[in-house]
Design a protein around this motif. Structure first.
Motif, PDB file in Angstrom:
ATOM      1  N   LEU A   1     -20.839  31.634  -9.785  1.00  0.00           N
ATOM      2  CA  LEU A   1     -21.268  30.523 -10.635  1.00  0.00           C
ATOM      3  C   LEU A   1     -22.510  30.916 -11.437  1.00  0.00           C
ATOM      4  O   LEU A   1     -22.557  30.739 -12.661  1.00  0.00           O
ATOM      5  N   VAL A   2     -23.506  31.438 -10.756  1.00  0.00           N
ATOM      6  CA  VAL A   2     -24.753  31.819 -11.417  1.00  0.00           C
ATOM      7  C   VAL A   2     -24.512  32.942 -12.422  1.00  0.00           C
ATOM      8  O   VAL A   2     -24.997  32.895 -13.561  1.00  0.00           O
ATOM      9  N   LEU A   3     -23.753  33.963 -12.022  1.00  0.00           N
ATOM     10  CA  LEU A   3     -23.499  35.103 -12.903  1.00  0.00           C
ATOM     11  C   LEU A   3     -22.736  34.679 -14.157  1.00  0.00           C
ATOM     12  O   LEU A   3     -23.088  35.067 -15.280  1.00  0.00           O
ATOM     13  N   ASN A   4     -21.685  33.869 -13.979  1.00  0.00           N
ATOM     14  CA  ASN A   4     -20.901  33.422 -15.136  1.00  0.00           C
ATOM     15  C   ASN A   4     -21.724  32.575 -16.092  1.00  0.00           C
ATOM     16  O   ASN A   4     -21.640  32.747 -17.312  1.00  0.00           O
TER      17      ASN A   4
ATOM     18  N   LEU B   1     -16.444  27.726 -20.731  1.00  0.00           N
ATOM     19  CA  LEU B   1     -17.253  28.115 -19.575  1.00  0.00           C
ATOM     20  C   LEU B   1     -17.378  26.964 -18.583  1.00  0.00           C
ATOM     21  O   LEU B   1     -17.209  27.147 -17.369  1.00  0.00           O
ATOM     22  N   LEU B   2     -17.655  25.767 -19.094  1.00  0.00           N
ATOM     23  CA  LEU B   2     -17.853  24.595 -18.232  1.00  0.00           C
ATOM     24  C   LEU B   2     -16.591  24.267 -17.444  1.00  0.00           C
ATOM     25  O   LEU B   2     -16.651  24.013 -16.231  1.00  0.00           O
ATOM     26  N   PHE B   3     -15.448  24.294 -18.091  1.00  0.00           N
ATOM     27  CA  PHE B   3     -14.188  23.963 -17.409  1.00  0.00           C
ATOM     28  C   PHE B   3     -13.939  24.937 -16.251  1.00  0.00           C
ATOM     29  O   PHE B   3     -13.583  24.525 -15.146  1.00  0.00           O
ATOM     30  N   ASN B   4     -14.135  26.230 -16.505  1.00  0.00           N
ATOM     31  CA  ASN B   4     -13.920  27.225 -15.450  1.00  0.00           C
ATOM     32  C   ASN B   4     -14.904  27.060 -14.302  1.00  0.00           C
ATOM     33  O   ASN B   4     -14.536  27.163 -13.130  1.00  0.00           O
ATOM     34  N   MET B   5     -16.175  26.790 -14.623  1.00  0.00           N
ATOM     35  CA  MET B   5     -17.190  26.695 -13.578  1.00  0.00           C
ATOM     36  C   MET B   5     -17.060  25.407 -12.759  1.00  0.00           C
ATOM     37  O   MET B   5     -17.327  25.403 -11.555  1.00  0.00           O
TER      38      MET B   5
ATOM     39  N   THR C   1     -15.481  43.237 -17.413  1.00  0.00           N
ATOM     40  CA  THR C   1     -16.453  42.501 -18.239  1.00  0.00           C
ATOM     41  C   THR C   1     -15.849  41.265 -18.899  1.00  0.00           C
ATOM     42  O   THR C   1     -16.544  40.265 -19.092  1.00  0.00           O
ATOM     43  N   ALA C   2     -14.559  41.329 -19.238  1.00  0.00           N
ATOM     44  CA  ALA C   2     -13.919  40.202 -19.927  1.00  0.00           C
ATOM     45  C   ALA C   2     -13.963  38.914 -19.109  1.00  0.00           C
ATOM     46  O   ALA C   2     -13.955  37.814 -19.662  1.00  0.00           O
ATOM     47  N   GLY C   3     -14.030  39.047 -17.793  1.00  0.00           N
ATOM     48  CA  GLY C   3     -14.031  37.872 -16.929  1.00  0.00           C
ATOM     49  C   GLY C   3     -15.349  37.132 -16.892  1.00  0.00           C
ATOM     50  O   GLY C   3     -15.443  36.072 -16.258  1.00  0.00           O
ATOM     51  N   PHE C   4     -16.367  37.644 -17.569  1.00  0.00           N
ATOM     52  CA  PHE C   4     -17.682  37.009 -17.514  1.00  0.00           C
ATOM     53  C   PHE C   4     -18.193  36.538 -18.871  1.00  0.00           C
ATOM     54  O   PHE C   4     -19.324  36.062 -18.985  1.00  0.00           O
ATOM     55  N   VAL C   5     -17.370  36.660 -19.906  1.00  0.00           N
ATOM     56  CA  VAL C   5     -17.738  36.124 -21.218  1.00  0.00           C
ATOM     57  C   VAL C   5     -16.720  35.067 -21.617  1.00  0.00           C
ATOM     58  O   VAL C   5     -15.546  35.148 -21.251  1.00  0.00           O
ATOM     59  N   HIS C   6     -17.194  34.061 -22.363  1.00  0.00           N
ATOM     60  CA  HIS C   6     -16.343  32.934 -22.736  1.00  0.00           C
ATOM     61  C   HIS C   6     -16.493  32.639 -24.225  1.00  0.00           C
ATOM     62  O   HIS C   6     -17.515  32.984 -24.836  1.00  0.00           O
ATOM     63  N   VAL C   7     -15.478  31.971 -24.784  1.00  0.00           N
ATOM     64  CA  VAL C   7     -15.490  31.719 -26.226  1.00  0.00           C
ATOM     65  C   VAL C   7     -16.359  30.531 -26.611  1.00  0.00           C
ATOM     66  O   VAL C   7     -16.668  30.331 -27.775  1.00  0.00           O
TER      67      VAL C   7
END
Length: 205
Positions: free
Chosen positions: A16-19, A66-70, A55-61
């Motif tokens: 959560l923190v990393l993302n 980002l909010l929905f995933n977290m 790396t692709a798993g930690f950046v969002h458009v």
């Protein structure tokens, strides 16, 4: 909010923190990293940029993405990690991200312009791991529509297959499918009794 975050299991808390940290930094301070870290199957093949698998798993458009995933990770991660332990949870999270990218790779390895980002593959794996243990738990789709987890799982896979074949919208449906299947397979592999737990819930044992 900080107290709730600190009370989460360690691996869920870490992701959560990393993302959020990476997502906020790339979206606000260094947007160029989104493209640099995105999963681009063609570049992986041509230039051997293997780091993109991770790396692709930690950046969002965007922040909504980002909010929905977290939010999904916040609700389902603690249950799965609490049941399986931190190391198995870590393996399922990262393994699901890799299986999500694997399906994307197979489909788009010859498409120079294709790219994908986000933790959706890993999150799908965690969510499907949860469904294996709690098939009749009520999920609230879009926070409003109640649906048993097992029905959601069936519809999710069916819709992902359909949408992937028709290439509906800009959502990486094949990544969602790959992550979901990866989460199921890894949960069964790392915690074999999950099968009997699932069958018992269905009344088949």
């Amino acid at each position: 909010m900080i107290q709730q975050l600190l009370s989460l299991p360690p691996v869920t808390q870490f992701f959560l923190v990393l993302n959020v940290a990476v997502g906020a930094y790339t979206l606000l301070a260094n947007p160029a990293l989104i493209d640099k870290w995105a999963f681009k199957p063609f570049r992986v093949v041509r230039d051997r940029e293997w780091s993109r698998w991770i790396t692709a798993g930690f950046v969002h458009v965007g922040f909504a993405h980002l909010l929905f995933n977290m939010v999904t990770l916040f609700f389902f991660g603690p249950y799965v990690e609490g049941l399986l332990g931190p190391w198995r949870f870590l393996a399922i999270y990262m393994g699901s991200e890799l299986t999500a990218n694997a399906l994307t790779y197979l489909k788009y390895k010859d498409a120079p312009k294709y790219s994908a980002v986000g933790a959706s593959g890993a999150i799908s794996g965690i969510l499907f791991s949860f469904c294996l243990f709690e098939p009749f738990a009520m999920l609230y789709i879009f926070f409003a529509i109640p649906m048993p987890a097992i029905l959601f799982a069936v519809l999710y896979i069916g819709l992902s297959i359909y949408a992937s074949k028709r290439e509906v919208g800009r959502v990486a449906h094949e990544a969602h499918l790959g992550g979901a299947l990866g989460g199921l397979a890894l949960t069964i592999l790392l915690f074999p009794s999950s099968i009997s737990i699932f069958l018992e819930q269905l009344g088949l044992m």
